[in-house]
Design a protein around this motif. Structure first.
Motif, short mmCIF file in Angstrom:
data_model
loop_
_atom_site.label_atom_id
_atom_site.label_comp_id
_atom_site.label_asym_id
_atom_site.label_seq_id
_atom_site.Cartn_x
_atom_site.Cartn_y
_atom_site.Cartn_z
N LEU A 14 -9.40 52.50 42.85
CA LEU A 14 -8.97 51.67 44.16
C LEU A 14 -9.05 50.19 43.72
CD1 LEU A 14 -8.06 52.80 46.69
CD2 LEU A 14 -10.09 52.38 47.70
N MET B 204 -5.94 47.32 42.94
CA MET B 204 -5.90 46.03 43.60
C MET B 204 -5.89 44.95 42.79
SD MET B 204 -6.09 47.02 46.67
CE MET B 204 -6.92 46.47 48.02
N ALA C 6 -2.36 44.52 41.13
CA ALA C 6 -1.50 44.10 42.11
C ALA C 6 -1.64 42.95 42.22
CB ALA C 6 -1.47 44.98 43.46
N PHE D 225 2.16 36.48 51.53
CA PHE D 225 1.10 36.77 50.50
C PHE D 225 -0.36 36.90 51.33
CE2 PHE D 225 3.17 35.19 46.65
CZ PHE D 225 2.97 36.09 45.91
N PHE E 31 -0.33 40.22 53.22
CA PHE E 31 -0.34 41.35 52.39
C PHE E 31 -1.98 41.45 51.85
CE2 PHE E 31 -1.26 42.16 47.85
CZ PHE E 31 -1.20 43.43 47.65
N VAL F 58 -4.04 42.99 54.87
CA VAL F 58 -3.84 44.40 54.79
C VAL F 58 -4.38 45.13 53.63
CG1 VAL F 58 -1.91 46.31 54.84
CG2 VAL F 58 -1.54 44.18 56.04
N ALA F 59 -4.40 44.51 52.44
CA ALA F 59 -5.19 45.33 51.30
C ALA F 59 -6.47 45.31 51.44
CB ALA F 59 -4.81 44.34 50.16
N GLY G 81 -7.25 47.82 54.10
CA GLY G 81 -7.19 49.16 53.50
C GLY G 81 -8.17 49.46 52.38
N PHE G 82 -8.45 48.58 51.70
CA PHE G 82 -9.61 48.70 50.64
C PHE G 82 -10.89 49.32 51.33
CE2 PHE G 82 -13.34 47.61 48.20
CZ PHE G 82 -13.29 48.48 46.91
N PHE H 296 -10.39 52.74 52.99
CA PHE H 296 -10.53 53.96 52.32
C PHE H 296 -11.81 54.02 51.39
CE2 PHE H 296 -5.76 53.38 52.66
CZ PHE H 296 -5.43 54.60 53.22
N PHE I 149 6.60 40.98 44.98
CA PHE I 149 6.07 41.73 46.18
C PHE I 149 6.32 43.23 46.16
CE2 PHE I 149 5.92 37.61 48.37
CZ PHE I 149 4.61 37.66 48.75
N ILE J 197 3.48 44.73 43.85
CA ILE J 197 2.44 45.06 44.33
C ILE J 197 2.34 45.97 45.59
CG2 ILE J 197 1.34 42.66 43.92
CD1 ILE J 197 2.12 41.45 46.31
N ALA K 89 2.24 49.35 43.84
CA ALA K 89 1.06 49.72 43.36
C ALA K 89 -0.07 50.23 44.56
CB ALA K 89 0.40 48.54 42.61
N VAL K 90 -0.09 49.39 45.56
CA VAL K 90 -1.12 49.48 46.71
C VAL K 90 -0.68 50.77 47.25
CG1 VAL K 90 -2.01 48.57 48.83
CG2 VAL K 90 -1.71 47.21 46.85
N GLU L 32 -1.70 53.95 45.33
CA GLU L 32 -3.13 54.21 45.59
C GLU L 32 -3.50 54.71 46.85
OE1 GLU L 32 -5.16 55.23 42.89
OE2 GLU L 32 -3.48 54.07 42.28
N PHE L 33 -3.22 54.23 48.14
CA PHE L 33 -3.50 54.52 49.34
C PHE L 33 -2.96 55.75 49.56
CE2 PHE L 33 -4.22 49.92 51.18
CZ PHE L 33 -5.35 49.79 49.99
#
Lengths: 469, 280
Positions: A60, A64, A67, A424, A427, A430-431, A434-435, A438, B105, B108, B111-112, B115-116
Motif C-alpha cells: 500500500l 502511494m 503515485a 492535487f 487527491f 483522499v489518498a 484511504g491509506f 485500508f 492525474f 495516480i 495506481a491508487v 491498490e484500493f
C-alpha cells in the motif's frame, strides 16, 4: 495569487505528501528483509506470518510512493523549467540516476516479492526482497545527493545562465550529502519502527484472542529492539546536521534560531526557546532566552560568536514569515526526536520488568495507548525537518547561485496551476484518508495464521484461466 | 590512411555522437513504455466496458504484477530526458502543462484505485476509477505527443506560447490513434494470456507491438535533429559533454541489466495460475 507562490505551494505540497511514503517503504523494506532472512535462517514460521502481514501495508505505501513520486519528478519540468535548464546539468543527471538505477530496481522486483511466493525459489524471493529494500535506500541516497547539492553546490562553474559540473565526485560528495542521507535513512527507519510499534500496540489493546495478542507483541518487540540503536543514533545525526548548517548555511542557522544581531566579542548569544520577530525584520518583538545557550550549542564555547540575520541583506535571507516557520519547525523536530528516545527508554524498562507479555497488557493499558498516540511522531519530525531544510534556505533554490523566483517556468498561466494545485490537494487528502482506512482494515482483519505457508511450486504445463472476456 | 579515417571518425564522434546516443536512448525508453504499459492502459480502458465485476477482477489480475514495472519505463525515460536534455525537459513539460497534468492525474488515479481495489469491499467504485485513470493517462500521452509534434513556440530558449497551444487537429488525431492502438494492444495481450489459442491468434499481440514500435520510431526519426520542434536541436538541448559521459558510465551498463530482469519478470509471471489471485 501569483504563479510563484502557487507553484511553491504546489511543489511543497507534493513533496510533503510524497515524503510520507518513502519513509515507510524504506523502513518497512528493511524490516521485511530482516523478517524473511530470519525466517529462512530459523525455519520458524512465526517470522513468515509477520512478513506476510506487514507486506500488505508495505505494498500500500509503495504504490502511494510511486503515485506521488511521478508528479514530483514532472513538476521540476512543468513548474520549474528555468531551474531545470539552469541546474539540470547536475540535478537532472542525478534524478536520472535515481529513476534508472534505484526506482527501476525497486519496481521490477516488487512484482516478484509481492506476487511470486509460489513462482520463484526461496533464495530468489529473498533476493527480490533485498533488491526492493536496497532500491528504496539507493533512491533515498540519490535524492539526498541532489538536494544537498542544491544546499551546498560544489564541483561546478557558472557559464551564462547554466550551472555546469566540473568535477562529478566533488559535486556528488558535497559536504552535505552523506550526513543528510544518513539523517534521512535513519529517520525512515525510526518513523517506521514507531509506526509498527503503534499499530502493534493498538492491535494488542483490541486483540480478541491470545494468539493475535502474541503475534503483535512479537512485532512490537522486534521493532523495539531495533529502536534501541536507532533513536539515540538519530539524535546524534541531528546534531551533526546542525553543525553542517552552521558551517555552510549560516543564514539558515540564524533563521532557525531567530538570531538577529551577532553577539559582540566576549559576550555569549542566548538560545531562544520561544521567539517572534517583527514583521519588518531586524529584531524580535518577543523571546524567551537561555543566556549563552546558542554560543554553547553552535561553537561549544560560552562566548563563541554566532552571526545574526542582520549581517545579510534582507533580500538574501529568509523573510520573517519563513524565519518563523523554520524556527518552530526546528523545535518541533527536536521535540519529536527526544520524545521517541524517551519512549524507547520506557519500552525497554517495561521489557526488563517483564511487562511486555500478554498477561500484563490489562494492567498497563495507558502504556500501550501512549504508543498508539505516538504513531505520527516520526512523520511529524520528518516533515518539520524538511521545512527547516527547504524554507530555511529561501530565497535560494540553488544556494547563492539561483533564486527560487528565477527558477519558475516562464509563460505559465495562473488558471491551470491553480486548478491542478486544488486537485492535487484533494487527491492527497483522499489518498491519506484511504491509506488510514485500508491500513485500519488490514490491522483489524489481523494476520493470517492458519493458511498453509506458500512455497515454491515448479512450473507446470501451461494452464489457462477459463474465462471469456 | 586508415589512421586518418579513424581519427576523422573520432573527431566527429567526440563532438556529436553523445547527444544522438542519448536521444535514441530516451526514444527507446519511451518506445518500451508505450509497448509495455500501452497494453496495461488498453486493458484499463477495456475494463470500463466489461459487464461483470469478475471479468474486471481478472483483467486487473493479469496486469497486477507488471503494470508498476512497466510504468517505471516512463519514470526512467523522464529521468534520462532530464539528465541528458535539461533544456528540452523544461520546455516540453512547461509548454504542455495541461496534457502532462492529465497524464499525471491519470497515472495516480490508476495506481491508487488499483491498490484500493484489492482491499475494498465495494470494488466497483475503484474498478471504475481504475478505468478512468487509464483513459486519462492515454489521452494525456496523446496530446503530449501531438502537442510536441505540432511544434512549440520558443523565445530565448524558453517556452513563449499559450496554455492551449497543444489543442491542434493533428494532436486530436494522434490522441485518438493512440487510444485505439492501446485498446488493440491490450485486447491482444488479454487474448494471448487467456485462451489456448492457435498460431494465428498468438501473432496478434506481437503484431500490435510491432505497429506501435514502427509508428513511434517513424515519428522519432522525423523529429531529428530537433528534440523540440521547430527549433531546438538535440545539440542545443544537451547537457554538458562531461554530464553525458558521466551518464554513459553510470546508466549505460544498467540498461541491459534492467532489460534482463524485466524479461525475467515477464517469464516468471507468464503462466496464469487461478489460485494465486491477490496473493499480496
Amino acid at each position: 495569487m501569483d504563479i510563484l507562490t502557487l507553484s511553491r505551494i504546489q511543489f511543497g505540497g507534493t513533496a510533503a505528501f510524497h515524503i510520507l511514503w518513502p519513509l515507510l517503504s524504506i523502513g518497512l523494506g528493511l524490516y521485511l528483509f530482516v523478517l524473511e532472512a530470519m525466517w529462512l535462517k530459523t525455519k520458524n514460521d512465526a517470522y513468515y506470518r509477520q512478513l506476510r502481514f506487514w507486506v500488505k501495508i508495505f505494498v500500500l505505501t509503495f504504490v502511494m510512493g510511486t503515485a506521488s513520486g511521478i508528479p514530483l519528478e514532472f513538476e521540476f519540468g512543468t513548474n520549474w523549467a528555468a531551474f531545470s535548464n539552469a541546474a539540470g546539468d547536475f540535478f537532472g543527471n542525478i534524478l536520472g540516476f535515481e529513476s534508472t538505477v534505484a526506482f527501476a530496481l525497486e519496481a521490477a522486483f516488487l512484482g516478484i516479492f509481492a506476487f511470486g511466493w509460489k513462482r520463484v525459489r526461496p533464495g530468489v524471493h529473498l533476493f527480490a526482497n533485498a533488491m526492493v529494500a536496497f532500491g528504496a535506500t539507493l533512491s533515498a541516497f540519490w535524492i539526498m545527493v541532489a538536494n544537498s547539492w542544491m544546499q551546498i553546490p560544489t564541483g561546478i562553474t557558472v557559464e551564462g545562465t547554466k550551472i555546469i559540473v566540473t568535477d562529478y565526485m566533488v559535486a556528488i560528495f558535497n559536504p552535505g550529502s552523506l550526513i543528510s542521507f544518513a539523517h534521512m535513512e535513519v529517520a525512515s527507519i525510526e518513523t517506521t519502527l514507531f509506526f509498527i510499534m503503534g499499530i502493534s500496540a493498538a492491535a494488542i489493546l483490541f486483540a480478541k484472542d491470545e494468539v493475535r495478542k502474541k503475534f503483535f507483541l512479537q512485532s512490537f518487540r522486534i521493532a523495539l529492539a531495533i529502536a534501541v540503536i536507532v533513536t539515540p543514533l538519530q539524535l546524534f545525526l541531528g546534531d551533526v546536521s546542525g553543525q553542517e548548517v552552521a558551517k555552510y548555511q549560516p543564514e539558515k542557522l540564524a533563521a532557525l534560531e531567530m538570531h538577529w544581531d551577532t553577539n559582540p566579542a566576549g559576550t555569549g548569544a542566548g538560545y531562544s526557546l520561544l521567539a517572534w520577530p517583527s514583521m519588518e525584520g531586524g529584531h524580535n518583538t518577543f523571546d524567551v532566552q537561555i543566556p549563552n545557550g546558542l554560543s554553547l550549542i553552535t561553537t561549544h564555547s560560552m562566548t563563541g560568536q554566532v552571526k545574526g540575520l542582520n549581517e545579510y541583506r534582507p533580500e538574501d535571507r529568509p523573510t520573517p514569515i519563513n524565519s518563523i516557520l523554520t524556527f518552530y519547525s526546528f523545535r518541533l523536530m527536536v521535540l519529536c526526536g527526544i520524545t521517541m528516545f524517551l519512549l524507547m527508554l520506557a519500552g525497554m524498562l517495561y521489557w526488563k520488568k517483564g511487562w511486555l507479555s500478554s498477561e500484563s497488557v490489562q494492567n498497563h493499558r495507558a502504556f500501550w495507548w501512549l504508543w498508539v498516540i505516538a504513531i505520527p511522531t516520526g512523520f511529524v519530525a520528518t516533515e518539520a525537518g524538511w521545512m527547516v531544510r527547504e524554507i530555511g534556505r529561501q530565497p535560494w533554490v540553488v544556494y547563492h547561485l539561483l533564486r527560487t523566483s528565477q527558477g519558475i517556468s516562464p509563460n505559465l498561466s495562473v488558471a491551470p496551476v491553480f486548478t491542478t494545485t486544488i486537485l492535487f490537494g484533494l487527491f492527497y487528502f483522499v489518498a491519506i484518508a484511504g491509506f488510514i482506512y485500508f491500513t485500519h482494515r488490514i490491522v483489524r482483519k489481523g494476520p493470517d495464521l492458519t493458511s498453509p505457508v506458500l512455497r515454491y511450486v515448479p512450473r507446470a504445463k501451461k494452464e489457462k484461466l477459463e474465462t471469456t472476456l | 590512411m586508415i589512421l586518418d579515417l579513424i581519427s576523422l571518425i573520432h573527431t566527429y564522434f567526440q563532438q556529436d555522437w553523445l547527444p544522438a546516443l542519448w536521444f535514441f536512448t530516451v526514444a527507446l525508453e519511451i518506445g518500451l513504455y508505450l509497448m509495455l504499459d500501452g497494453a496495461d492502459l488498453g486493458i484499463g480502458i477495456l475494463s470500463l466496458f466489461t459487464r461483470t465485476e469478475n471479468n474486471r477482477g481478472i483483467m486487473m489480475q493479469v496486469i497486477g504484477p507488471i503494470w508498476d514495472a512497466n510504468e517505471t519505463w516512463l519514470v526512467v525515460a523522464a529521468g534520462t530526458l532530464f539528465g541528458a536534455f535539461p533544456l528540452a525537459y523544461g520546455i516540453i513539460l512547461s509548454a504542455l502543462y495541461i496534457p502532462v497534468m492529465i497524464l499525471i492525474f491519470g497515472l495516480i488515479l490508476r495506481a491508487v484505485s488499483f491498490e484500493f481495489y484489492h482491499f475494498a469491499k465495494r470494488k466497483h467504485i475503484w474498478g471504475r476509477l481504475f478505468g478512468i485513470g487509464s483513459l486519462m493517462a492515454a489521452v494525456g500521452q496523446g496530446f503530449l505527443a501531438g502537442g510536441l509534434v505540432s511544434g512549440i513556440v520558443i523565445s530565448n530558449d524558453m517556452f513563449a506560447g499559450g496554455s492551449f497551444d497543444w489543442a491542434t487537429p493533428i494532436a486530436c488525431g494522434i490522441t485518438v490513434s493512440i487510444v485505439i492502438a492501446y485498446l488493440i494492444t491490450g485486447r491482444a495481450y488479454l487474448l494471448r494470456r487467456m485462451t489456448t489459442s492457435g498460431a494465428l491468434t498468438r501473432l496478434i499481440y506481437p503484431s500490435a507491438l510491432a505497429v506501435l514500435a514502427v509508428a513511434f520510431g517513424t515519428v522519432t526519426i522525423i523529429l531529428l535533429p530537433n528534440i523540440v520542434p521547430p527549433s531546438i536541436t538535440i545539440y542545443t538541448a544537451a547537457a554538458s559533454h562531461k554530464t553525458l559521459v558521466f551518464m554513459l558510465y553510470g546508466i549505460g551498463p544498467l540498461i541491459p541489466i534492467i532489460f534482463a530482469y524485466n524479461i525475467y519478470l515477464y517469464r516468471v509471471f507468464s503462466d496464469e495460475r487461478a489460485d494465486d489471485r491477490y496473493e499480496v
